[in-house]
Design a protein around this motif. Sequence first.
Motif: not given
Length: 77
Positions: A3-7, A27-32, A44-48, A50-54
């Motif tokens: 688990t890591k925070t990415i930008h 599988e890789v899950d991204l959460s925001s 899917g990623i563009l629906s998060l 993106l201004h904050h860490g994911i």
Amino acid sequence: MVTKTIHLTTVGRVQDFTSAMGEFDFEVDLSSGRYTVNGKSIMGILSLDLHHGITAQADVPEDQEERFLQVLQGFMA
């Protein structure tokens, strides 16, 4: 489990990320916030937000963990 925070602040970085994740067979899950999406899905990623860490989370096989962490490192700053 890794688990890591990415930008991913630009569409280009999202494209680079999905391309990089395509080399892995797990599988890789991204959460925001309360939303979680497939980390290999551009839409899917563009629906998060993106201004904050994911948060990126994956059950990584032991033999792929070092490479996965190296790839994630490029998206952590």
